[in-house]
Design a protein around this motif. Structure first.
Motif, PDB file in Angstrom:
ATOM      1  N   GLY A 212       0.832  -1.237  -0.016  1.00 54.30           N
ATOM      2  CA  GLY A 212      -0.006  -0.009  -0.015  1.00 54.30           C
ATOM      3  C   GLY A 212       1.028   1.278  -0.135  1.00 54.30           C
ATOM      4  N   THR A 213       1.914   1.097   0.710  1.00 53.58           N
ATOM      5  CA  THR A 213       2.887   2.578   0.662  1.00 53.58           C
ATOM      6  C   THR A 213       3.590   2.559  -0.559  1.00 53.58           C
ATOM      7  N   GLN A 214       3.882   1.381  -1.119  1.00 52.80           N
ATOM      8  CA  GLN A 214       4.757   1.573  -2.821  1.00 52.80           C
ATOM      9  C   GLN A 214       3.487   2.065  -3.382  1.00 52.80           C
ATOM     10  N   GLU A 215       2.280   1.714  -3.408  1.00 54.01           N
ATOM     11  CA  GLU A 215       1.432   2.186  -4.502  1.00 54.01           C
ATOM     12  C   GLU A 215       1.069   3.814  -4.252  1.00 54.01           C
ATOM     13  N   ALA A 216       0.988   4.387  -2.975  1.00 56.77           N
ATOM     14  CA  ALA A 216       0.720   5.454  -2.505  1.00 56.77           C
ATOM     15  C   ALA A 216       1.854   6.315  -3.241  1.00 56.77           C
ATOM     16  N   LEU A 217       3.096   5.960  -2.831  1.00 54.49           N
ATOM     17  CA  LEU A 217       4.442   6.727  -3.338  1.00 54.49           C
ATOM     18  C   LEU A 217       4.437   6.751  -4.602  1.00 54.49           C
ATOM     19  N   GLY A 218       3.975   5.502  -5.667  1.00 52.98           N
ATOM     20  CA  GLY A 218       3.688   5.664  -6.953  1.00 52.98           C
ATOM     21  C   GLY A 218       3.140   6.667  -7.619  1.00 52.98           C
ATOM     22  N   ARG A 219       2.045   6.603  -6.740  1.00 52.96           N
ATOM     23  CA  ARG A 219       0.965   7.537  -7.133  1.00 52.96           C
ATOM     24  C   ARG A 219       1.434   9.223  -7.127  1.00 52.96           C
ATOM     25  N   THR A 220       1.951   9.293  -6.055  1.00 51.87           N
ATOM     26  CA  THR A 220       2.629  10.880  -5.650  1.00 51.87           C
ATOM     27  C   THR A 220       3.610  11.082  -6.748  1.00 51.87           C
ATOM     28  N   LEU A 221       4.508  10.070  -7.240  1.00 44.42           N
ATOM     29  CA  LEU A 221       5.355  10.339  -8.102  1.00 44.42           C
ATOM     30  C   LEU A 221       4.832  10.471  -9.318  1.00 44.42           C
ATOM     31  N   MET A 222       3.688   9.850  -9.934  1.00 41.41           N
ATOM     32  CA  MET A 222       3.196  10.097 -11.107  1.00 41.41           C
ATOM     33  C   MET A 222       2.472  11.382 -11.152  1.00 41.41           C
ATOM     34  N   GLU A 270       6.019   3.490 -17.119  1.00 45.01           N
ATOM     35  CA  GLU A 270       4.778   3.454 -17.760  1.00 45.01           C
ATOM     36  C   GLU A 270       4.286   4.718 -17.777  1.00 45.01           C
ATOM     37  N   THR A 271       4.508   5.688 -16.670  1.00 42.54           N
ATOM     38  CA  THR A 271       4.116   6.991 -16.984  1.00 42.54           C
ATOM     39  C   THR A 271       4.831   7.865 -17.843  1.00 42.54           C
ATOM     40  N   GLY A 272       5.872   7.546 -18.117  1.00 44.91           N
ATOM     41  CA  GLY A 272       6.559   8.188 -19.506  1.00 44.91           C
ATOM     42  C   GLY A 272       5.526   7.818 -20.774  1.00 44.91           C
ATOM     43  N   HIS A 273       5.322   6.628 -20.881  1.00 40.70           N
ATOM     44  CA  HIS A 273       4.338   6.152 -22.040  1.00 40.70           C
ATOM     45  C   HIS A 273       3.005   7.164 -21.666  1.00 40.70           C
ATOM     46  N   ALA A 274       2.615   6.862 -20.666  1.00 38.78           N
ATOM     47  CA  ALA A 274       1.054   7.736 -20.578  1.00 38.78           C
ATOM     48  C   ALA A 274       1.499   9.106 -20.681  1.00 38.78           C
ATOM     49  N   LEU A 304      12.929   7.694 -21.153  1.00 37.62           N
ATOM     50  CA  LEU A 304      13.645   9.232 -20.888  1.00 37.62           C
ATOM     51  C   LEU A 304      12.981   9.450 -19.314  1.00 37.62           C
ATOM     52  N   ILE A 305      11.688   9.218 -19.116  1.00 35.46           N
ATOM     53  CA  ILE A 305      11.298   9.306 -17.738  1.00 35.46           C
ATOM     54  C   ILE A 305      11.821   8.438 -16.778  1.00 35.46           C
ATOM     55  N   GLU A 306      11.884   7.215 -16.900  1.00 37.17           N
ATOM     56  CA  GLU A 306      12.553   6.332 -15.906  1.00 37.17           C
ATOM     57  C   GLU A 306      14.060   6.280 -16.040  1.00 37.17           C
ATOM     58  N   MET A 307      14.599   6.101 -17.136  1.00 41.49           N
ATOM     59  CA  MET A 307      16.209   6.072 -17.076  1.00 41.49           C
ATOM     60  C   MET A 307      16.908   7.161 -17.136  1.00 41.49           C
ATOM     61  N   GLN A 308      16.445   8.008 -18.068  1.00 42.61           N
ATOM     62  CA  GLN A 308      17.386   9.230 -18.332  1.00 42.61           C
ATOM     63  C   GLN A 308      17.244  10.240 -17.018  1.00 42.61           C
ATOM     64  N   ALA A 309      15.701  10.471 -16.603  1.00 45.21           N
ATOM     65  CA  ALA A 309      15.608  11.390 -15.387  1.00 45.21           C
ATOM     66  C   ALA A 309      15.561  10.640 -14.314  1.00 45.21           C
ATOM     67  N   CYS A 310      14.740   9.543 -14.088  1.00 44.10           N
ATOM     68  CA  CYS A 310      14.427   9.254 -12.817  1.00 44.10           C
ATOM     69  C   CYS A 310      15.588   8.271 -12.104  1.00 44.10           C
ATOM     70  N   ARG A 311      16.364   7.548 -12.968  1.00 39.76           N
ATOM     71  CA  ARG A 311      17.465   6.967 -12.603  1.00 39.76           C
ATOM     72  C   ARG A 311      18.805   7.450 -12.413  1.00 39.76           C
ATOM     73  N   GLY A 312      18.583   8.955 -12.838  1.00 42.58           N
ATOM     74  CA  GLY A 312      19.663  10.013 -12.882  1.00 42.58           C
ATOM     75  C   GLY A 312      20.145  10.446 -11.453  1.00 42.58           C
ATOM     76  N   ASP A 313      21.307  10.808 -11.226  1.00 42.64           N
ATOM     77  CA  ASP A 313      21.816  11.342  -9.953  1.00 42.64           C
ATOM     78  C   ASP A 313      20.816  12.524  -9.388  1.00 42.64           C
ATOM     79  N   ALA A 314      20.376  13.427 -10.214  1.00 43.08           N
ATOM     80  CA  ALA A 314      19.588  14.531  -9.653  1.00 43.08           C
ATOM     81  C   ALA A 314      18.300  14.029  -8.841  1.00 43.08           C
ATOM     82  N   PHE A 315      17.418  13.359  -9.733  1.00 41.74           N
ATOM     83  CA  PHE A 315      16.152  12.951  -9.314  1.00 41.74           C
ATOM     84  C   PHE A 315      16.434  12.087  -8.133  1.00 41.74           C
ATOM     85  N   LEU A 316      17.300  11.194  -8.115  1.00 44.07           N
ATOM     86  CA  LEU A 316      17.524  10.301  -6.933  1.00 44.07           C
ATOM     87  C   LEU A 316      17.788  11.155  -5.709  1.00 44.07           C
ATOM     88  N   GLY A 317      18.429  12.273  -5.878  1.00 40.25           N
ATOM     89  CA  GLY A 317      18.645  13.115  -4.478  1.00 40.25           C
ATOM     90  C   GLY A 317      17.053  13.815  -4.089  1.00 40.25           C
TER      91      GLY A 317
END
Lengths: 502, 502
Positions: A212-222, A270-274, A304-317
């Motif tokens: 449930g926490t994973q889902e809530a966090l996923g929704r927030t990040l979407m 999947e958000t990148g697709h969406a 681009l959303i997952e690999m380039q942006a969200c797995r990049g150092d900046a967003f992980l911070g």
């Protein structure tokens, strides 16, 4: 403009049917009870046949011909260009559909629906033998479809199938790029693993991680990334996907309570697709020219959303303290940004494509590309697939496949009839790297903004440069317009070297 | 049998389309994000037009005519009878559809879809004025549909609309029954309330009642009643319904954490509908003769399960300890079977139809039946509906409607285009009473079995006497076959007197 207007009316109705099929397909994977499968196969087959009959109506060639002759006196250059591109797309779609006789369309649809349902159980049971008859029928019908389309379009069986997903890109474009990547990849992987060994190993994130926490966090990040909740949903399915309809984009994920970041990164993918789907131009939403350009470009948006942006150092911070707040317990060090980076940027050859990191992922794709071409060409018997698959993965990544569940049965693509689809993943990874590189040049302080969880600049740029262009241009032109140069695989490997070897 | 076989093939495809529409309709109410509404309207309209065009294809009258002339040499009497009834149903369905021109079908479908979506907000805002333009369009198109069908079938506008939901039953059957009930009901209600005053008032059940627990209990009881989970789902929607597709029966409910039994009884009600759908004969599932017989009979199945079985003393003895275990805290007496009986058998005039007890419920129906006939006949202007509705409820039940949200905007039927539907609820209540009375005679120890949570005997009887007969007979014949006599409203009032006055 009479013929053209009539075509717009017909293609709008076709689009409504496609949207209905999109919802039925989403429901099949995310909602449907198991006993409803035969009925759903009937429903999808019936709608597919109706769609096909409308698209290949006897007067369609004449309408397309007349529309091409009609003068468009609209003084608005832009509107004329969109209509012209729309007609071009109509002709392309019609050519694909009219090449295949209705009974083959129905047979292929039924074979795929039945096999996909059976695959869910066969995968759980690691029962390739049991699936073989249904999968053979899928291969047989897909090959016939490829032959029919190939004959009509002057393409090989494989190029004809690929053209369904990625118009304009073919094996002549893919082979040199993939060959080069195939030669470079083993060395690069070895280098990265060597380099990785010299860093401290990531501390394990202390689980379990409540679903449930994973889902809530996923929704927030979407929401952070810009997903419009009034026009979409997030649900659960065995194989994550982005589906649904225009203005109703439905993504799915699967949760594992022993993995803090897998579902989250899947949701962002999947958000990148969406975002691409939600960013298509309203005016052309139900017309061919308003569609997303093709699967390579689609995959470029998710990567681009997952690999380039969200797995990049900046967003992980930005992400690390959110994860710590959601799951954090005793160990503060495990939830540091540095440790999170080491965790989600870990490179490790494995058997499962969808779990692969971005360095080893292309190896999975190159293997499947080679195998599906061989099966379609008759150079590899379907019965011999498990052995060839396992040999290939050993050769390319040095991993042993323990059973078919984690081998050739792991993906939904072949059972569901998506032959010729795999190469688009790695073409997408290359386009993503090049688009993100261009975005970084165009947007002042992009990394700082991502580090603050601000995607608005990136999303505006993507809307303008990619999403709102829909299918106005072919994908090569779009990449050139957006990035200032043609697709260059070098940008991708440069990205990999920068992220994993510095 | 060539023509008949061709008709079976076509009606199977129509059935697949209806199933697709069933899933899209379920999704609209249970899953769809709000911004997807215009697109869904397009999808539903497109499928409805295609369905209508297939059903009214130019060669259909000739096929139906030829099929009627064909000899059926099958030595199996039973099979011949089903095929004959199937052809009869095909002709009936075709007559309904061919009476209405395609543009009117589309206009009516669009009006209903748009109005239904707007109604959700209008109800929340109690904004009848705001809904008026869309609702007028629904009434206008429904009236045109009723006129077109009435002309073709030799029926009044109202009977023609009713005939869509409940073939064979008309105002000539309803008026005497409803008039009598309308005369008897006020006295009966007064008597019951007087009688109720002499019993101890029910102790309040100590809430709140956690929604997750309510849902789990509802699912358990669906299983107890015989719901097949491999062929159906339970979800949430504003207005509970039973929908979905063949072999994929989807019911919905809404939860209120201050009400322990409302959602539960609602779930059991919809389960009654679902059992009927799940019990239709497999062989004829995609054919007209395999459909449920009509809405009165459908409602009889939901009311038989909810009102006759589950609100009866026997089953409540089974339910009370389950509720106590799920929600029970301090007060044991509140969770006794006796107190539960007093609670769920409370009669109390109120404004909301779906919350009404079985004694006052018919008053809500009689009012709506009178009002919708008056609006269709032009004797009541739609603009004057709120006043007429509020006056009527005051007259029949002595209750004041505080706002339109709790008055004429409370039901989905009129906004969604289901004019002529309301009387089937009370016809259903009468049939339910008569069927349960017959089941009690036929099944040894039925009350004891329900008191032990054993529905198997009742379900077998219903399968044999009702569900598996599908549309083989008209509903009057079915009632006579199942109960040994024609429908007799007396059985219903006897049931009410026995339960509420003894």
């Amino acid at each position: 403009m009479h013929a053209y207007q009539e075509l717009e009316r017909r293609f709008a109705r076709l689009s409504h049917l496609e949207d209905a099929l999109g919802i039925l397909g989403w429901d099949k994977d995310a909602m449907m009870p198991i006993g409803a499968a035969p009925g759903r196969t009937d429903q999808i087959a019936a709608l597919s046949v109706i769609h096909h009959d409308m698209l290949t109506a006897p007067d369609m060639p004449e309408l397309l011909h007349r529309a091409a002759e009609e003068r468009d006196d609209d003084p608005d250059d832009d509107a004329r260009a969109w209509r012209k591109a729309n007609l071009r797309e109509m002709r392309r779609i019609h050519a694909h559909a009219s090449a295949v006789p209705a009974d083959l369309v129905e047979a292929a649809s039924r074979a795929a629906s039945s096999c996909e349902v059976a695959w869910r159980q066969a995968r759980a049971d690691s029962d390739f033998e049991g699936l073989l008859p249904l999968l053979s029928e899928v291969l047989r019908t897909q090959k016939l479809v490829g032959q029919a389309k190939g004959q009509a379009l002057g393409l090989s069986v494989y190029d004809a199938l690929l053209d369904q997903y990625d118009p304009g890109n073919g094996t002549d474009l893919i082979d040199p790029v993939f060959d080069r990547l195939g030669r470079e990849l083993p060395g690069l992987i070895a280098e990265v693993i060597e380099h990785q060994k010299r860093r401290p190993a990531p501390l394990p994130l202390p689980g379990p991680f409540e679903v449930g926490t994973q889902e809530a966090l996923g929704r927030t990040l979407m929401g952070v990334a810009g997903f419009d909740w009034t026009r979409g949903r997030l649900d659960v399915s065995t194989h994550p996907f982005c589906g649904g309809a225009s203005s109703d984009v439905r993504i799915t994920t699967r949760y594992d309570e022993n993995d803090a970041t897998g579902a989250l990164m899947g949701v962002l993918h999947e958000t990148g697709h969406a975002l691409y789907e939600q960013g298509r131009p309203e005016r052309w939403l139900s017309q061919p020219v308003g569609r997303a350009r093709g699967m390579s470009l689609h995959e470029s948006q998710s990567l681009l959303i997952e690999m380039q942006a969200c797995r990049g150092d900046a967003f992980l911070g930005f992400l690390a303290p959110m994860l710590a707040a959601a799951f954090g317990g005793g160990d503060g060090a495990a939830w540091s940004a540095g440790n999170l980076r080491r965790t989600v940027q870990t490179v490790e050859p494995g058997t499962i494509r969808v779990d692969a990191d971005e360095v080893t992922y292309p190896a999975h794709v190159l293997l499947r590309y080679r195998l599906e071409r061989a099966m379609l060409d008759g150079d590899l018997a379907l019965r011999d697939l498990p052995g060839a698959f396992n040999d290939g993965l050993r050769e390319m990544l040095g991993v042993e496949v323990p059973d078919d569940r984690r081998g050739c049965l792991q993906d939904i693509h072949w059972p569901s009839g998506a032959w010729g689809y795999f190469p688009t993943y790695t073409l997408g990874a290359m386009i993503a790297a090049q688009l993100f590189d261009a975005a970084r040049r165009a947007i002042v302080g992009l990394d700082d903004r991502l580090a603050a969880g601000d995607f608005t600049g990136l999303l505006s740029w993507l809307r303008r440069e990619v999403h709102e262009r829909a299918s106005l241009h072919d994908s090569a032109t779009l990449v050139t317009l957006a990035t200032g140069r043609p697709l260059d695989a070098e940008v991708f490997t440069t990205h990999l070297r920068r992220r994993y070897l510095s």
